[in-house]
Structures are given as C-alpha cells and as structure tokens.
Design a protein around this motif. Structure first.
Motif, short mmCIF file in Angstrom:
data_model
loop_
_atom_site.label_atom_id
_atom_site.label_comp_id
_atom_site.label_asym_id
_atom_site.label_seq_id
_atom_site.Cartn_x
_atom_site.Cartn_y
_atom_site.Cartn_z
N GLY A 90 40.78 -27.33 -10.94
CA GLY A 90 39.35 -26.98 -10.99
C GLY A 90 39.12 -25.57 -10.49
O GLY A 90 38.37 -24.80 -11.09
N LYS A 93 39.95 -23.11 -12.94
CA LYS A 93 39.14 -23.25 -14.15
C LYS A 93 39.99 -23.67 -15.34
O LYS A 93 39.92 -23.10 -16.42
N LYS A 95 41.28 -27.05 -17.61
CA LYS A 95 40.98 -28.43 -17.99
C LYS A 95 42.24 -29.28 -17.80
O LYS A 95 43.34 -28.87 -18.15
N ASN A 97 44.06 -33.00 -18.54
CA ASN A 97 44.08 -34.24 -19.30
C ASN A 97 45.27 -35.07 -18.82
O ASN A 97 46.36 -34.54 -18.66
#
Length: 111
Positions: A90, A93, A95, A97
């Motif tokens: 986070g 920045k 993502k 999965n």
C-alpha cells in the motif's frame, strides 16, 4: 530408461524436487513451497521499492518501522504477516492480488 554410452538422463525440475525435497503434499515440500513464496514476496518488495526510487528507510517511515525491518522483509529473514505485506505494498502504491488454489478439495455450495 537408463542412459546408454554417453547419453545424459534428463529430469524435470518437479522430478528433482520430488526426489530431494519430497512429493507434493508432504510436510517438507509444503514448507519448501511456502519459503519459496516468501522469497518471491521479498524480491517483489525490493523491486517495487527501487522502481519507486525509495530507500528502505523511506519505506519504513511510511509504514512505521525501522529500515532494518524492511531489510528483513526483502531478505526473507523474518516471519511476516499479511497485514505487514499489505501495508508495504500500500505504501508503495502497488496493487496486490492473492491467488488461492485448493488442491484435491471438492467444494460444495449449500442448497
């Protein structure tokens, strides 16, 4: 089939892991696979951090830990929680999965 004369016998990587680490599903093989996944996560943290032109100190400040903790994460020298992994990515920045694969399991829905 045994090699004849100067022929080399070829093995797949999976065959080698089965022989020297243990077959899929054995405790030793599960531990190996989990440790390998943590190594990959550490490498991904390092790669993304460097792409973002951040130092370990910079990243540590963003999530409230010392530089040494980031170093440990990147070098897989510490146990890490999912919460920490999510905080790190986070702050970068990035993502995240997760792919969950159920092996040899039948799932039935209620109804």
């Amino acid at each position: 089939m045994a090699p004849q004369n100067n022929e080399l016998e070829m093995f797949t990587f999976d065959q080698i892991k089965d022989e020297f680490i243990g077959e899929i599903g054995t405790e030793k093989r599960i531990q190996y696979e989990q440790e390998l996944q943590l190594v990959v996560v550490g490498e991904m943290i390092r790669k993304v951090r460097l792409e973002r032109k951040m130092t370990q100190t910079d990243l540590g400040k963003l999530i409230g830990v010392q530089r040494a903790q980031i170093s440990k994460l990147e070098n897989n020298t510490t146990n890490v929680t999912m919460e920490t992994i999510l905080k790190v990515f986070g702050a970068l920045k990035a993502k995240v999965n997760f792919n969950v694969e159920l092996m040899n399991t039948k799932i039935q829905s209620a109804g």
